[in-house]
Design a protein around this motif. Structure first.
Motif, PDB file in Angstrom:
ATOM      1  N   GLY A  93       0.786  -1.228   0.000  1.00 25.47           N
ATOM      2  CA  GLY A  93       0.000   0.000   0.000  1.00 25.47           C
ATOM      3  C   GLY A  93       0.813   1.271   0.000  1.00 25.47           C
ATOM      4  O   GLY A  93       0.254   2.366  -0.145  1.00 25.47           O
ATOM      5  N   THR A  94       2.135   1.175   0.138  1.00 25.45           N
ATOM      6  CA  THR A  94       2.977   2.369   0.091  1.00 25.45           C
ATOM      7  C   THR A  94       2.938   2.979  -1.294  1.00 25.45           C
ATOM      8  O   THR A  94       3.153   2.302  -2.290  1.00 25.45           O
ATOM      9  CB  THR A  94       4.436   2.023   0.442  1.00 25.45           C
ATOM     10  OG1 THR A  94       4.486   1.426   1.730  1.00 25.45           O
ATOM     11  CG2 THR A  94       5.311   3.281   0.416  1.00 25.45           C
ATOM     12  N   ARG A  95       2.648   4.253  -1.361  1.00 24.32           N
ATOM     13  CA  ARG A  95       2.613   4.964  -2.647  1.00 24.32           C
ATOM     14  C   ARG A  95       4.001   5.496  -2.959  1.00 24.32           C
ATOM     15  O   ARG A  95       4.596   6.237  -2.175  1.00 24.32           O
ATOM     16  CB  ARG A  95       1.578   6.085  -2.581  1.00 24.32           C
ATOM     17  CG  ARG A  95       1.315   6.771  -3.897  1.00 24.32           C
ATOM     18  CD  ARG A  95      -0.130   7.243  -3.983  1.00 24.32           C
ATOM     19  NE  ARG A  95      -1.037   6.100  -4.136  1.00 24.32           N
ATOM     20  CZ  ARG A  95      -2.359   6.205  -4.108  1.00 24.32           C
ATOM     21  NH1 ARG A  95      -2.933   7.380  -3.946  1.00 24.32           N
ATOM     22  NH2 ARG A  95      -3.113   5.123  -4.257  1.00 24.32           N
ATOM     23  N   THR A  96       4.533   5.127  -4.120  1.00 20.40           N
ATOM     24  CA  THR A  96       5.886   5.551  -4.492  1.00 20.40           C
ATOM     25  C   THR A  96       5.893   6.769  -5.393  1.00 20.40           C
ATOM     26  O   THR A  96       6.858   7.524  -5.410  1.00 20.40           O
ATOM     27  CB  THR A  96       6.640   4.402  -5.185  1.00 20.40           C
ATOM     28  OG1 THR A  96       6.000   4.094  -6.426  1.00 20.40           O
ATOM     29  CG2 THR A  96       6.670   3.162  -4.304  1.00 20.40           C
ATOM     30  N   ALA A  97       4.844   6.951  -6.181  1.00 21.07           N
ATOM     31  CA  ALA A  97       4.781   8.077  -7.121  1.00 21.07           C
ATOM     32  C   ALA A  97       3.323   8.482  -7.300  1.00 21.07           C
ATOM     33  O   ALA A  97       2.410   7.644  -7.207  1.00 21.07           O
ATOM     34  CB  ALA A  97       5.383   7.692  -8.465  1.00 21.07           C
ATOM     35  N   LEU A  98       3.110   9.760  -7.573  1.00 21.38           N
ATOM     36  CA  LEU A  98       1.757  10.256  -7.811  1.00 21.38           C
ATOM     37  C   LEU A  98       1.825  11.536  -8.629  1.00 21.38           C
ATOM     38  O   LEU A  98       2.845  12.217  -8.667  1.00 21.38           O
ATOM     39  CB  LEU A  98       1.014  10.497  -6.496  1.00 21.38           C
ATOM     40  CG  LEU A  98       1.701  11.338  -5.412  1.00 21.38           C
ATOM     41  CD1 LEU A  98       1.530  12.832  -5.653  1.00 21.38           C
ATOM     42  CD2 LEU A  98       1.147  10.982  -4.040  1.00 21.38           C
ATOM     43  N   GLY A  99       0.728  11.830  -9.312  1.00 25.99           N
ATOM     44  CA  GLY A  99       0.696  13.041 -10.122  1.00 25.99           C
ATOM     45  C   GLY A  99      -0.514  13.096 -11.010  1.00 25.99           C
ATOM     46  O   GLY A  99      -1.579  12.557 -10.672  1.00 25.99           O
ATOM     47  N   TRP A 100      -0.330  13.719 -12.166  1.00 21.36           N
ATOM     48  CA  TRP A 100      -1.442  13.992 -13.072  1.00 21.36           C
ATOM     49  C   TRP A 100      -1.032  13.660 -14.502  1.00 21.36           C
ATOM     50  O   TRP A 100       0.147  13.730 -14.851  1.00 21.36           O
ATOM     51  CB  TRP A 100      -1.839  15.466 -13.004  1.00 21.36           C
ATOM     52  CG  TRP A 100      -2.161  15.912 -11.624  1.00 21.36           C
ATOM     53  CD1 TRP A 100      -3.387  15.923 -11.016  1.00 21.36           C
ATOM     54  CD2 TRP A 100      -1.236  16.418 -10.646  1.00 21.36           C
ATOM     55  NE1 TRP A 100      -3.282  16.385  -9.732  1.00 21.36           N
ATOM     56  CE2 TRP A 100      -1.968  16.694  -9.470  1.00 21.36           C
ATOM     57  CE3 TRP A 100       0.146  16.637 -10.647  1.00 21.36           C
ATOM     58  CZ2 TRP A 100      -1.390  17.203  -8.311  1.00 21.36           C
ATOM     59  CZ3 TRP A 100       0.736  17.133  -9.485  1.00 21.36           C
ATOM     60  CH2 TRP A 100      -0.025  17.419  -8.343  1.00 21.36           C
ATOM     61  N   ALA A 101      -2.017  13.337 -15.305  1.00 18.98           N
ATOM     62  CA  ALA A 101      -1.776  13.074 -16.722  1.00 18.98           C
ATOM     63  C   ALA A 101      -2.984  13.541 -17.510  1.00 18.98           C
ATOM     64  O   ALA A 101      -4.100  13.626 -16.983  1.00 18.98           O
ATOM     65  CB  ALA A 101      -1.532  11.588 -16.972  1.00 18.98           C
ATOM     66  N   SER A 102      -2.761  13.823 -18.785  1.00 20.23           N
ATOM     67  CA  SER A 102      -3.862  14.197 -19.662  1.00 20.23           C
ATOM     68  C   SER A 102      -3.445  13.967 -21.109  1.00 20.23           C
ATOM     69  O   SER A 102      -2.258  13.858 -21.420  1.00 20.23           O
ATOM     70  CB  SER A 102      -4.270  15.664 -19.469  1.00 20.23           C
ATOM     71  OG  SER A 102      -3.287  16.544 -19.986  1.00 20.23           O
ATOM     72  N   ALA A 103      -4.434  13.885 -21.982  1.00 20.02           N
ATOM     73  CA  ALA A 103      -4.202  13.810 -23.426  1.00 20.02           C
ATOM     74  C   ALA A 103      -5.534  14.069 -24.118  1.00 20.02           C
ATOM     75  O   ALA A 103      -6.608  14.017 -23.493  1.00 20.02           O
ATOM     76  CB  ALA A 103      -3.645  12.448 -23.832  1.00 20.02           C
ATOM     77  N   ARG A 104      -5.445  14.355 -25.409  1.00 16.26           N
ATOM     78  CA  ARG A 104      -6.668  14.501 -26.192  1.00 16.26           C
ATOM     79  C   ARG A 104      -7.375  13.154 -26.307  1.00 16.26           C
ATOM     80  O   ARG A 104      -6.757  12.104 -26.323  1.00 16.26           O
ATOM     81  CB  ARG A 104      -6.357  15.042 -27.589  1.00 16.26           C
ATOM     82  CG  ARG A 104      -5.914  16.512 -27.607  1.00 16.26           C
ATOM     83  CD  ARG A 104      -5.960  17.070 -29.027  1.00 16.26           C
ATOM     84  NE  ARG A 104      -5.100  16.315 -29.912  1.00 16.26           N
ATOM     85  CZ  ARG A 104      -3.821  16.590 -30.133  1.00 16.26           C
ATOM     86  NH1 ARG A 104      -3.242  17.597 -29.517  1.00 16.26           N
ATOM     87  NH2 ARG A 104      -3.100  15.851 -30.972  1.00 16.26           N
ATOM     88  N   VAL A 105      -8.677  13.199 -26.417  1.00 16.82           N
ATOM     89  CA  VAL A 105      -9.488  11.990 -26.582  1.00 16.82           C
ATOM     90  C   VAL A 105      -9.955  11.908 -28.029  1.00 16.82           C
ATOM     91  O   VAL A 105     -10.438  12.897 -28.597  1.00 16.82           O
ATOM     92  CB  VAL A 105     -10.707  12.019 -25.638  1.00 16.82           C
ATOM     93  CG1 VAL A 105     -11.616  10.819 -25.896  1.00 16.82           C
ATOM     94  CG2 VAL A 105     -10.242  12.041 -24.186  1.00 16.82           C
ATOM     95  N   ASP A 106      -9.741  10.747 -28.642  1.00 17.25           N
ATOM     96  CA  ASP A 106     -10.265  10.528 -29.989  1.00 17.25           C
ATOM     97  C   ASP A 106     -11.094   9.249 -29.993  1.00 17.25           C
ATOM     98  O   ASP A 106     -11.205   8.560 -28.973  1.00 17.25           O
ATOM     99  CB  ASP A 106      -9.155  10.493 -31.042  1.00 17.25           C
ATOM    100  CG  ASP A 106      -8.155   9.366 -30.827  1.00 17.25           C
ATOM    101  OD1 ASP A 106      -8.553   8.300 -30.316  1.00 17.25           O
ATOM    102  OD2 ASP A 106      -6.973   9.534 -31.181  1.00 17.25           O
ATOM    103  N   ASP A 107     -11.684   8.931 -31.123  1.00 17.19           N
ATOM    104  CA  ASP A 107     -12.581   7.779 -31.216  1.00 17.19           C
ATOM    105  C   ASP A 107     -11.891   6.520 -31.712  1.00 17.19           C
ATOM    106  O   ASP A 107     -12.548   5.494 -31.913  1.00 17.19           O
ATOM    107  CB  ASP A 107     -13.764   8.103 -32.152  1.00 17.19           C
ATOM    108  CG  ASP A 107     -14.628   9.233 -31.619  1.00 17.19           C
ATOM    109  OD1 ASP A 107     -14.763   9.330 -30.382  1.00 17.19           O
ATOM    110  OD2 ASP A 107     -15.169  10.011 -32.436  1.00 17.19           O
ATOM    111  N   ASP A 108     -10.580   6.580 -31.939  1.00 16.95           N
ATOM    112  CA  ASP A 108      -9.866   5.420 -32.466  1.00 16.95           C
ATOM    113  C   ASP A 108      -9.750   4.357 -31.378  1.00 16.95           C
ATOM    114  O   ASP A 108      -9.118   4.593 -30.336  1.00 16.95           O
ATOM    115  CB  ASP A 108      -8.479   5.840 -32.943  1.00 16.95           C
ATOM    116  CG  ASP A 108      -7.776   4.752 -33.736  1.00 16.95           C
ATOM    117  OD1 ASP A 108      -8.145   3.571 -33.588  1.00 16.95           O
ATOM    118  OD2 ASP A 108      -6.851   5.090 -34.502  1.00 16.95           O
ATOM    119  N   PRO A 109     -10.327   3.176 -31.571  1.00 16.51           N
ATOM    120  CA  PRO A 109     -10.287   2.153 -30.523  1.00 16.51           C
ATOM    121  C   PRO A 109      -8.992   1.351 -30.497  1.00 16.51           C
ATOM    122  O   PRO A 109      -8.781   0.554 -29.577  1.00 16.51           O
ATOM    123  CB  PRO A 109     -11.461   1.243 -30.897  1.00 16.51           C
ATOM    124  CG  PRO A 109     -11.518   1.328 -32.398  1.00 16.51           C
ATOM    125  CD  PRO A 109     -11.117   2.748 -32.739  1.00 16.51           C
TER     126      PRO A 109
END
Length: 320
Positions: A297-313
């Motif tokens: 349960g020890t958390r070693t890393a944390l943060g945020w991420a993002s990217a554009r969303v497209d419809d390509d599956p």
């Protein structure tokens, strides 16, 4: 890399100049480099070895991980480095084609002291043969320290932050396997689990190039007060990125952003799981919290991420 170590400086905070340019360095992303990265991250995605949405094989988004991070080896003797990576910010702009020779350039842009430790900021970018921007990196690390005296403490404590990772998921809403703009807030992301072996860590951290450090050498780790070698923070970053490619697909190669802080050490043999939660949507981008946890349960890393969303599956298939 420079061949004469006598021309290189010892990796000490007081020797860092601001600004201190480094490079340019040419790196060929050939099949061997792709294989080494796949082995070290246990990510044999089909796009890296065969066809991809970009027309032929491309490198993992972070195949240039240490070419960016270890750019300071151009000016400093890597075997004297005793740093600890605390913060990684990456933006991805274009995939690198397998066989392409890219140029990596950057340098130290800032140095400061906090809680008795000397921190440095390295900014670097990689560009393709045609000059297109591939990836930008901004990394912060403690330049020289005794790892055993720092690990186990929150190395990012005291940093100014404009947002906080809540770090929980809402179990009452369905998990989100693939990015979509209407994903429920706090919905869980897919998880990926691995255990990094010493062989994987040694390949990732360039032991084969003659570098001995707390990631590759048990003697170096013991001298720093550790009973085991430490998984390089950038190796954890690549692990996170692999999961984000599963979430976003090809758009992460061209619009991905990752802002990650390393708060507790991961050691060889630790079981690591990366996951996260949906924060919301901003325009055509999905915003996420992401993290890495050990089995206890020890958390070693944390943060945020993002990217554009497209419809390509389409997503890379796991070949192994």
């Amino acid at each position: 890399m420079k061949s004469q170590t006598s021309q290189l400086k010892e990796a000490r905070y007081e020797l860092v100049e601001i600004p201190e340019p480094m490079g340019p360095v040419e790196v060929t992303v050939d099949r061997r480099k792709v294989l080494d990265h796949a082995y070290s991250e246990d990510d044999y995605g089909s796009w890296y070895f065969g066809d991809s949405p970009f027309g032929g094989p491309v490198g993992h988004p972070l195949v240039l991980a240490n070419d960016l991070l270890f750019l300071f080896y151009e000016n400093y003797d890597g075997n004297t480095a005793q740093g600890l990576h605390t913060h990684e910010h990456l933006t991805f702009h274009s995939p690198v084609r397998v066989g392409e020779t890219v140029t990596v350039e950057g340098g130290y842009t800032e140095k400061y002291e906090r809680r008795g430790q000397g921190y440095v900021v390295l900014e670097a970018e990689a560009r393709g043969e045609d000059g297109r921007l591939l990836v930008r990196h901004v990394g912060k690390e403690i330049m020289q320290t005794v790892a055993g005296e720092v690990t186990g403490r929150n190395r990012t404590a005291g940093e100014q932050r404009t947002r906080t990772v809540i770090g929980t998921v809402d179990g009452s809403v369905p998990p989100v396997e693939r990015a979509r703009l209407d994903a429920p807030e706090r919905a869980a992301l897919p998880e990926r689990t691995t255990v990094f072996s010493q062989d994987q860590m040694s390949v990732f951290s360039w032991a084969g190039r003659g570098y001995a450090n707390v990631h590759t050498d048990r003697g170096k780790a013991a001298a720093s007060g550790l009973d085991r070698t430490i998984v390089q923070a950038q190796q954890q970053t690549g692990f996170v990125v692999s999961n984000l490619v599963d979430v976003f697909g090809k758009s992460f190669f061209t619009s991905g952003e990752l802002d990650l802080r390393f708060v507790s050490p991961a050691f060889v043999g630790d079981e690591l799981t990366t996951g996260g939660a949906v924060v919301g949507a901003t325009g055509d981008r999905l915003d996420l919290e992401i993290w890495v946890d050990k089995a206890d349960g020890t958390r070693t890393a944390l943060g945020w991420a993002s990217a554009r969303v497209d419809d390509d599956p389409e997503r890379p298939r796991r070949l192994v």
